[in-house]
Design a protein around this motif. Structure first.
Motif, PDB file in Angstrom:
ATOM      1  N   GLN A  21       2.456  39.731  25.821  1.00  0.00           N
ATOM      2  CA  GLN A  21       2.397  40.852  26.775  1.00  0.00           C
ATOM      3  C   GLN A  21       1.361  40.654  27.871  1.00  0.00           C
ATOM      4  OE1 GLN A  21       1.899  43.450  23.323  1.00  0.00           O
ATOM      5  NE2 GLN A  21       3.345  44.844  24.282  1.00  0.00           N
ATOM      6  N   VAL A  22       0.306  39.912  27.557  1.00  0.00           N
ATOM      7  CA  VAL A  22      -0.692  39.611  28.584  1.00  0.00           C
ATOM      8  C   VAL A  22      -0.985  38.121  28.538  1.00  0.00           C
ATOM      9  CG1 VAL A  22      -3.044  39.997  29.414  1.00  0.00           C
ATOM     10  CG2 VAL A  22      -1.731  41.917  28.506  1.00  0.00           C
ATOM     11  N   LYS A  48       8.412  40.609  30.101  1.00  0.00           N
ATOM     12  CA  LYS A  48       7.694  41.860  30.380  1.00  0.00           C
ATOM     13  C   LYS A  48       6.240  41.622  29.996  1.00  0.00           C
ATOM     14  CE  LYS A  48       7.719  46.837  29.414  1.00  0.00           C
ATOM     15  NZ  LYS A  48       6.417  47.020  28.790  1.00  0.00           N
ATOM     16  N   ALA A  49       5.509  41.035  30.925  1.00  0.00           N
ATOM     17  CA  ALA A  49       4.114  40.691  30.636  1.00  0.00           C
ATOM     18  C   ALA A  49       3.276  40.804  31.898  1.00  0.00           C
ATOM     19  CB  ALA A  49       4.029  39.278  30.082  1.00  0.00           C
ATOM     20  N   LYS A  50       1.985  41.009  31.696  1.00  0.00           N
ATOM     21  CA  LYS A  50       1.036  40.996  32.820  1.00  0.00           C
ATOM     22  C   LYS A  50       0.402  39.625  32.858  1.00  0.00           C
ATOM     23  CE  LYS A  50       0.691  45.487  33.974  1.00  0.00           C
ATOM     24  NZ  LYS A  50       0.630  46.050  35.316  1.00  0.00           N
ATOM     25  N   ILE A  52      -2.652  37.615  34.348  1.00  0.00           N
ATOM     26  CA  ILE A  52      -3.936  37.726  35.063  1.00  0.00           C
ATOM     27  C   ILE A  52      -4.333  36.329  35.517  1.00  0.00           C
ATOM     28  CG2 ILE A  52      -6.300  38.599  34.982  1.00  0.00           C
ATOM     29  CD1 ILE A  52      -5.548  40.181  32.476  1.00  0.00           C
ATOM     30  N   ALA A  67      -7.430  42.064  26.384  1.00  0.00           N
ATOM     31  CA  ALA A  67      -6.045  42.499  26.194  1.00  0.00           C
ATOM     32  C   ALA A  67      -5.727  42.624  24.714  1.00  0.00           C
ATOM     33  CB  ALA A  67      -5.105  41.507  26.871  1.00  0.00           C
ATOM     34  N   THR A  70      -6.872  45.652  22.803  1.00  0.00           N
ATOM     35  CA  THR A  70      -6.142  46.917  22.982  1.00  0.00           C
ATOM     36  C   THR A  70      -4.863  46.935  22.147  1.00  0.00           C
ATOM     37  OG1 THR A  70      -4.727  46.168  24.807  1.00  0.00           O
ATOM     38  CG2 THR A  70      -6.909  47.039  25.396  1.00  0.00           C
ATOM     39  N   GLY A  71      -4.577  45.811  21.488  1.00  0.00           N
ATOM     40  CA  GLY A  71      -3.369  45.759  20.675  1.00  0.00           C
ATOM     41  C   GLY A  71      -2.206  45.075  21.368  1.00  0.00           C
ATOM     42  N   ALA A  72      -2.470  44.443  22.517  1.00  0.00           N
ATOM     43  CA  ALA A  72      -1.404  43.718  23.213  1.00  0.00           C
ATOM     44  C   ALA A  72      -1.377  42.265  22.720  1.00  0.00           C
ATOM     45  CB  ALA A  72      -1.636  43.749  24.719  1.00  0.00           C
TER      46      ALA A  72
ATOM     47  N   GLY B  77      -8.768  42.304  31.219  1.00  0.00           N
ATOM     48  CA  GLY B  77      -7.867  42.135  30.076  1.00  0.00           C
ATOM     49  C   GLY B  77      -7.546  43.467  29.414  1.00  0.00           C
ATOM     50  N   GLY B  81      -3.895  45.058  29.129  1.00  0.00           N
ATOM     51  CA  GLY B  81      -3.386  45.371  27.793  1.00  0.00           C
ATOM     52  C   GLY B  81      -2.907  46.812  27.696  1.00  0.00           C
ATOM     53  N   ILE B  84       0.404  47.311  29.976  1.00  0.00           N
ATOM     54  CA  ILE B  84       1.660  46.754  29.434  1.00  0.00           C
ATOM     55  C   ILE B  84       2.143  47.587  28.262  1.00  0.00           C
ATOM     56  CG2 ILE B  84       0.736  45.093  27.761  1.00  0.00           C
ATOM     57  CD1 ILE B  84       3.515  44.366  30.316  1.00  0.00           C
ATOM     58  N   GLN B  85       1.206  48.401  27.683  1.00  0.00           N
ATOM     59  CA  GLN B  85       1.610  49.325  26.620  1.00  0.00           C
ATOM     60  C   GLN B  85       1.812  50.735  27.181  1.00  0.00           C
ATOM     61  OE1 GLN B  85      -0.506  48.268  22.629  1.00  0.00           O
ATOM     62  NE2 GLN B  85      -1.848  47.495  24.246  1.00  0.00           N
TER      63      GLN B  85
END
Lengths: 384, 295
Positions: A21-22, A48-50, A52, A67, A70-72, B77, B81, B84-85
């Motif tokens: 996701q990241v 579907k990802a960011k 950076i 990232a 945060t759980g990503a 980050g 994160g 994206i959620q």
């Protein structure tokens, strides 16, 4: 779908199929195609990802940590100098128990400048708490990324999937790119128990005095131990769904082998050919490829090497002032065994020097004709 | 009656700040304005200790402790994160001291600012590496004593102008603030909450042990810093539009600001004159920038 792809793109597709996701990454030869393809996939909506686009590898790992916390699901890739620059943050990512997965292309350090393969970059990270998987084909690179997320997210530790510069990173091989729907069944979305959540505020990584720090380190070691069984189990599950199995080690023609050649990565793939040839000549020789270096499969090695006549370890790395890392670890694993076989240590292929079948046959000849190692370490093909 | 400082307290007492710590007040005010829906990235700095040792935490919001040079990258980050959620609302703050901002963390900060990543970077500036025992940073002002700039060789280099460096990145919002002007500080955080992109807030935060000043004078020193033009209070929009928020009409001399601080006690009148001229010149320059911005 079977495609012909380079090792770098195997990493990218692995990240895509794992629904990373990241992605936070910085370019370095020979890793650039990994991030180029991922940039495209993110830009055109296939992922579907960011993404950076950080200004250094140090920030690549730092942003991946943010990232992941945060759980990503976070992914990055690097090589050599870039991995060395990350070193500090690698410790932090493991200490913070974040399930980040990273591709590392083995490349030699400067000076002098070199862009070719050698394992010193990843070997220098062995004490960071990261798991290390050394792949020997592009298929294994892709599959290992998917398997790594499954393992990393169960034990809350990061994993590095490692491949040789150019010999894999830029070599095109046939790779079966699995269906997304099957990967989704194998790898469910990440659900992290502990994460940065404003509704449930906690501080992560605050000053911890000697009364608890020790226990937190013990828990990392426990998780590494737990990973051994998990890698085997998730490897079997992988086989059921995708037809390919990956464990801690790979054995080739080992049943009756008296002489065992141990190596990793692409030297091990070349060894398949060499062992076939030697077998045709009637030599009882087998290959033991160490796939997972951290956690180190000591127990498996003891089991597999019991009763063999001779063992030789071929390292594409050097711990200066001592010897190759796989050699050191293999010896250490066997040291407390009664009657363990003699173990020969070889250094070959540093800085991308080709390790051809002839080089490997030379090594075999030394082992076959020498009763007990005559020196601590054998350097193969030194022109001086 | 509408209060100019929100009544709510997010931060708890029982934290480990020294008496008279400017950085503790800065945190308290910023949190009052930000509220609870926020996540902090905190690198090595006084606040790594102030928040409290494991398992305690005093700031009342999630906090990720991180390595010295990574505050901005970790914040990037965290924001990615969350987004994206599908969480666009939770704000992210990188909260660092001057060492982690002016020196070791500058590269990551510059990277994040260039990308215009959407978070708030707060530098609480106590003008030296205070947590490690008062070593000079590039935020230490000319003339100051620190343990690495001893009296005989006091700091001979000027303080790095971090605000101008950030302005050169053309980020949407930059502001300076002082714990002696909480209403101005709160107003700025309220404004920041409405802006997307990288926001930079530079808060002067007196440090009694490092400045060798009495703890009860911290707020007064933070006021004198402004009134003597040593630390002007202004904001910059998009890197080019300057606005001085606290116009110093009747300035006090820099001597009044320097005098209560043991770190400056070795300075001669000539040295103090040098600091005075520097402060006056910068303030003049800022006035011109403000004028240009209004044209």
């Amino acid at each position: 779908m079977r495609s012909v792809i380079m090792g770098n793109h195997a990493l990218s597709y692995g990240a895509k199929l794992s629904r990373a996701q990241v992605i936070a990454a910085y370019p370095i030869t020979p890793q650039t195609e990994v991030v180029e393809l991922l940039s495209q996939l993110c830009a055109n909506g296939d992922m579907k990802a960011k993404f950076i686009k950080v200004e250094s590898e140090h920030s690549a790992m730092a942003a991946s940590m943010g990232a992941s916390a945060t759980g990503a699901r976070a992914f990055t890739a690097t090589s050599s100098q870039g991995l060395a620059l990350m070193h500090e943050v690698l410790h932090w990512a493991a200490g913070a128990r974040l399930p980040i997965v990273m591709g590392n292309i083995n490349r030699a350090f400067g000076p002098p400048w070199s862009i070719w393969t050698e394992q010193n970059d990843s070997i220098a990270q062995r004490d960071t708490g990261w798991l290390q998987i050394y792949a020997s084909s592009n298929q294994e690179v892709l599959d290992s990324i998917i398997q790594s997320y499954k393992v990393a997210e169960k034990i809350s530790l990061p994993i590095m999937v490692i491949l040789d510069a150019f010999v894999l990173s830029h070599t095109y091989e046939v790779v079966d790119i699995p269906e997304q729907s099957i990967v989704d069944k194998y790898l469910p979305p990440l659900e992290m128990e502990y994460k940065l959540d404003w509704k449930n505020p906690h501080a992560f990584g605050g000053l911890t005095k000697p009364d608890w720090y020790y226990e937190l380190r013990y828990q990392i070691e426990e998780a590494q131990e737990q990973a051994k069984k998990l890698i085997v189990d998730t490897g079997k599950e992988f086989k059921e769904m995708f037809g390919r199995e990956y464990g801690l080690v790979e054995e080739y023609k080992m049943d009756d082998a008296e002489i065992v050649l141990i190596s990793s990565s692409t030297i091990a793939s070349t060894l398949h050919v060499v062992i076939d040839e030697l077998r045709e000549q009637g030599k009882k020789v087998g290959l033991l490829r160490i796939r997972v270096f951290r956690p180190f499969p000591s127990e498996e090695l003891r089991k597999i090497l019991k009763g063999r006549k001779k063992v030789a370890v071929i390292d594409r790395n050097i711990s200066f002032g001592h010897e190759g890392a796989f050699f050191t670890e293999t010896k250490a694993a066997l040291f407390n065994e009664k009657d363990h076989p003699p173990i020969f240590g070889f250094i070959a292929g540093l800085g991308g020097r080709d390790v051809t079948p002839d080089v490997l046959k030379d090594i075999f000849n030394i082992v076959e004709t020498t009763e007990w190692p005559e020196k601590d370490i054998y350097w193969i093909g030194v022109k001086l | 009656m509408k209060l100019s400082i929100p009544e709510r307290e997010i931060m708890s007492p029982g934290h480990l700040a020294c008496q008279g710590c400017g950085a503790a007040l800065a945190m308290r005010y910023v949190l009052k304005s930000l509220g609870k829906r926020v996540i902090y990235s905190v690198p090595a700095c006084c606040w790594s200790v102030i928040d409290g040792p494991f398992p305690y935490s005093s700031i009342g919001v999630p906090l990720f402790h991180t390595a010295f040079e990574t505050a901005a990258a970790v914040a990037s980050g965290i924001k990615a994160g969350l987004e994206i959620q599908n969480d666009e609302e939770t704000r992210v703050v990188a909260w660092a001291g001057d060492g982690g901002t002016f020196d070791i963390g500058l590269q990551a900060l510059s990277g994040a600012a260039e990308r215009n990543d959407d978070f708030i970077y707060v530098c609480y500036d106590n003008e030296a590496y205070m947590n490690t025992g008062i070593q000079r940073s590039s935020a230490t002002p000319w003339g100051a004593w620190t343990t690495t700039t001893p009296v005989k060789h006091f700091k001979k280099e000027r303080k790095k102008n971090i605000v101008e460096i950030l302005a050169a990145h053309r980020i949407p919002y930059i502001a300076t603030a002082s714990i002696a002007y909480p209403e101005d500080l709160i107003k700025k955080v309220e404004k920041i909450k409405t802006i997307k992109g990288t926001k930079f807030l530079h808060i002067i935060s007196p440090c009694p042990p490092g400045w060798k000043s009495p703890p009860e004078l911290s707020v007064k020193l933070a006021k004198l810093a402004v009134q003597s033009k040593i630390f002007p209070i202004f904001e910059i929009e998009n890197g080019i539009k300057y606005k001085i928020n606290i116009h110093v009409k009747k300035p006090v001399s820099v001597k009044e600001y320097l005098k209560p601080q043991g770190r400056f006690k070795h300075l001669t009148d000539q040295d103090i004159e040098h600091i005075q001229q520097d402060a006056d010149a910068y303030y003049e320059w800022l006035l011109k920038q403000e004028e240009l911005s209004n044209e």
